[in-house]
Design a protein around this motif. Structure first.
Motif, short mmCIF file in Angstrom:
data_model
loop_
_atom_site.label_atom_id
_atom_site.label_comp_id
_atom_site.label_asym_id
_atom_site.label_seq_id
_atom_site.Cartn_x
_atom_site.Cartn_y
_atom_site.Cartn_z
N MET A 155 7.30 2.10 32.86
CA MET A 155 6.32 1.10 32.59
C MET A 155 7.10 -0.31 32.94
N SER A 156 6.44 -0.87 33.52
CA SER A 156 6.76 -2.24 33.98
C SER A 156 5.95 -3.43 33.69
N LEU A 157 6.41 -4.79 33.55
CA LEU A 157 5.75 -5.98 33.16
C LEU A 157 5.91 -6.89 34.51
N VAL A 158 4.42 -7.25 34.89
CA VAL A 158 4.35 -8.20 36.02
C VAL A 158 3.60 -9.41 35.54
N GLY A 159 4.36 -10.73 35.43
CA GLY A 159 3.69 -11.95 34.87
C GLY A 159 3.62 -12.96 36.09
N HIS A 160 2.59 -13.67 35.69
CA HIS A 160 2.62 -15.12 36.50
C HIS A 160 2.86 -16.12 35.73
N SER A 161 3.80 -17.11 36.07
CA SER A 161 4.01 -18.31 35.40
C SER A 161 4.15 -18.41 34.18
N MET A 162 3.39 -18.69 32.93
CA MET A 162 3.75 -18.32 31.70
C MET A 162 3.51 -16.87 31.26
N GLY A 163 3.06 -16.23 31.99
CA GLY A 163 3.04 -14.81 31.82
C GLY A 163 4.38 -13.94 32.41
N GLY A 164 5.11 -14.77 33.53
CA GLY A 164 6.25 -14.30 33.96
C GLY A 164 7.38 -14.57 33.00
N PHE A 165 7.23 -15.82 32.33
CA PHE A 165 8.09 -16.11 31.10
C PHE A 165 7.86 -15.04 30.11
N SER A 166 6.83 -14.62 29.72
CA SER A 166 6.62 -13.57 28.46
C SER A 166 6.91 -12.34 29.15
N ALA A 167 6.66 -12.08 30.35
CA ALA A 167 7.04 -10.71 30.82
C ALA A 167 8.87 -10.33 30.83
N LEU A 168 9.44 -11.78 31.23
CA LEU A 168 11.07 -11.56 30.87
C LEU A 168 11.40 -11.57 29.51
N ARG A 169 10.76 -12.46 28.57
CA ARG A 169 11.13 -12.40 27.37
C ARG A 169 11.04 -11.05 26.71
N THR A 170 9.71 -10.54 26.89
CA THR A 170 9.32 -9.20 26.34
C THR A 170 10.40 -8.03 26.93
N ALA A 171 10.74 -8.00 28.01
CA ALA A 171 11.63 -7.16 28.73
C ALA A 171 13.04 -7.23 28.06
N SER A 172 13.31 -8.33 27.64
CA SER A 172 14.58 -8.50 27.17
C SER A 172 14.72 -8.26 25.83
N GLN A 173 13.73 -7.68 25.16
CA GLN A 173 13.38 -7.41 23.76
C GLN A 173 12.91 -5.72 23.72
N ASP A 174 12.65 -5.23 24.84
CA ASP A 174 11.86 -3.97 24.77
C ASP A 174 12.34 -2.95 25.48
N ASP A 175 13.09 -1.93 25.06
CA ASP A 175 14.09 -1.05 25.74
C ASP A 175 12.97 -0.07 26.73
N ARG A 176 11.72 0.03 26.16
CA ARG A 176 10.49 0.74 27.14
C ARG A 176 10.33 0.34 28.48
N VAL A 177 10.63 -0.89 28.66
CA VAL A 177 10.33 -1.79 29.86
C VAL A 177 11.38 -1.61 30.91
N GLN A 178 11.31 -0.99 31.92
CA GLN A 178 12.54 -0.59 33.03
C GLN A 178 12.55 -1.79 33.95
N CYS A 179 11.31 -2.35 34.39
CA CYS A 179 11.29 -3.16 35.40
C CYS A 179 10.43 -4.61 34.96
N VAL A 180 10.76 -5.49 35.65
CA VAL A 180 9.91 -6.77 35.10
C VAL A 180 9.88 -7.63 36.62
N VAL A 181 8.82 -8.24 36.98
CA VAL A 181 8.60 -9.08 37.84
C VAL A 181 8.02 -10.34 37.46
N GLY A 182 8.69 -11.42 37.65
CA GLY A 182 8.25 -12.95 37.19
C GLY A 182 7.80 -13.54 38.45
N MET A 183 6.58 -13.77 38.66
CA MET A 183 6.06 -14.54 39.77
C MET A 183 5.78 -16.24 39.27
#
Length: 288
Positions: free
Chosen positions: A137-165
Motif C-alpha cells: 500500500m502506497s500514498l501518492v499526494g499532490h501539494s498539500m496532499g503530498g504533505f499529508s502523504a509524507l506525514r501519514t507515512a511517517s506515522q503508519d507502518d502499513r505504508v511502504q512507499c510514498v510519493v510527494g508531488m
C-alpha cells in the motif's frame, strides 16, 4: 528459426506486454470475472463520513493499492494519473477529507493525516472484497496532499512507499512575510468547498502546530520506507528548493529518498504525460 506452438505463444505474449503503454493505451484483454471497475465509497472518519471512490484494477489480484491524496483545496485531482495507475495494475483510492467537497465534518489541515489513516483502515477491512494486497500500500499526494502523504507515512507502518508531488512544507508557512500570509488567508476565504474554514483558522492552525508540520522532521518515522519527491522546475508555489531541503533532511536521517525535477508549474499543467510516466516508473520499480 522454428518455434513450438507454446514457445511461439510465449514470445508473442512477451512482445505484446513489452509494447503496452498504460499511459496512452487501453487494456487489450479484460478479465471477465474481475474487470476494471469503479466502486463508490462512503468511509467513516472520526464519526463523520467521507466521500470517495476506488478504481479497481483488472484481474483477481490482490493488487498493490495507491491512496491518491489531493491538495488544497483539491481543484487538481490528478485522476488522469489514477487511470494510468489502474491500467498498470494498481488499485487507486481517491477521497475527500473531512469538510472538503461534500465530506462531512469541519475541514482541517492538521486533521488530514487522521482521515488518511481511517481510509486505510476501511480499505484494509474490505481487502478481500476490493482485491487489495495489504502488504503493498502506497500514498501518492499532490501539494498539500503530498504533505499529508509524507506525514501519514511517517506515522503508519502499513505504508511502504510514498510519493510527494510538489509536496508543500506547512512548517515553513508560519515564517512567511506578512504579505504572503495575507495572500494565503485571502485565498482561503474564497474556498467555499471547504466547510467551516477560513483564512484566520488556517493561519491559526499553522501557527499553533508549526513545529509538527515541518516535513523535514519526519525522517525517523520514514525509516525503512521508500520516498519519492517530484516537483516542477517552474513551480512558484512549492519551488524546487523547498523539495531539495526536505530531501536533504531525509538523507541526513538515512531515509531511502529519490527526487526528480521535471518541467512544469505547480500542477504540471503542460507536462501531465511526463508526470504520469515518472510516477508510474518509480512505483513499478519500488512498490509493486
Amino acid at each position: 528459426m522454428k518455434y513450438s506452438i507454446p514457445l511461439l505463444f510465449l514470445c508473442l505474449s512477451q512482445t505484446v506486454v513489452a509494447h503496452y503503454d498504460p499511459v496512452t493505451e487501453d487494456l487489450s484483454i479484460i478479465d471477465a470475472a474481475h474487470p476494471p471497475a469503479i466502486v463508490e465509497l462512503i468511509m467513516p472518519s472520526e464519526s463523520q463520513s467521507l466521500t470517495g471512490l476506488m478504481l479497481l484494477a483488472n484481474g483477481p489480484g490482490p493488487h498493490p493499492t495507491i491512496f491518491l491524496l489531493h491538495g488544497y483545496p483539491g481543484n487538481e485531482k490528478n485522476l488522469d494519473l489514477a487511470q494510468t495507475l489502474r491500467r498498470a495494475g494498481f488499485n487507486v483510492v481517491f477521497f475527500h477529507y473531512r469538510g472538503a467537497w461534500g465530506s462531512q465534518g469541519q475541514y482541517s489541515l492538521f486533521g488530514q493525516a487522521k482521515d488518511v489513516q481511517n481510509v486505510i483502515d476501511h480499505i484494509t477491512d474490505r481487502a478481500k472484497e476490493l482485491r487489495v494486497d495489504t502488504t503493498k500500500m502506497s500514498l501518492v499526494g499532490h501539494s498539500m496532499g503530498g504533505f499529508s502523504a509524507l506525514r501519514t507515512a511517517s506515522q503508519d507502518d502499513r505504508v511502504q512507499c510514498v510519493v510527494g508531488m510538489a509536496a508543500a512544507n506547512l512548517g515553513t508557512y508560519a515564517n512567511r512575510d506578512q504579505s504572503a500570509r495575507e495572500g494565503f488567508s485571502n485565498y482561503t476565504d474564497q474556498l467555499i468547498m471547504l466547510s467551516g474554514y477560513n483564512g484566520d483558522k488556517a493561519l491559526a492552525e499553522i501557527k499553533q502546530n508549526a513545529s509538527k508540520l515541518d516535513l523535514r522532521t519526519y525522517g525517523s518515522g520514514l525509516k525503512g520506507k521508500r520516498v519519492f519527491l517530484i516537483t516542477g522546475a517552474e513551480d512558484t508555489v512549492v519551488p524546487p528548493d523547498v523539495q531539495a531541503s526536505v530531501a536533504s533532511a531525509y538523507r541526513e536521517a538515512q531515509i531511502q529518498v529519490q527526487e526528480s525535477i521535471i518541467p512544469g508549474d505547480h500542477s504540471f499543467s503542460a507536462t501531465r504525460i511526463m508526470l504520469q510516466r515518472t510516477v508510474l516508473a518509480w512505483l513499478e520499480n519500488n512498490c509493486s
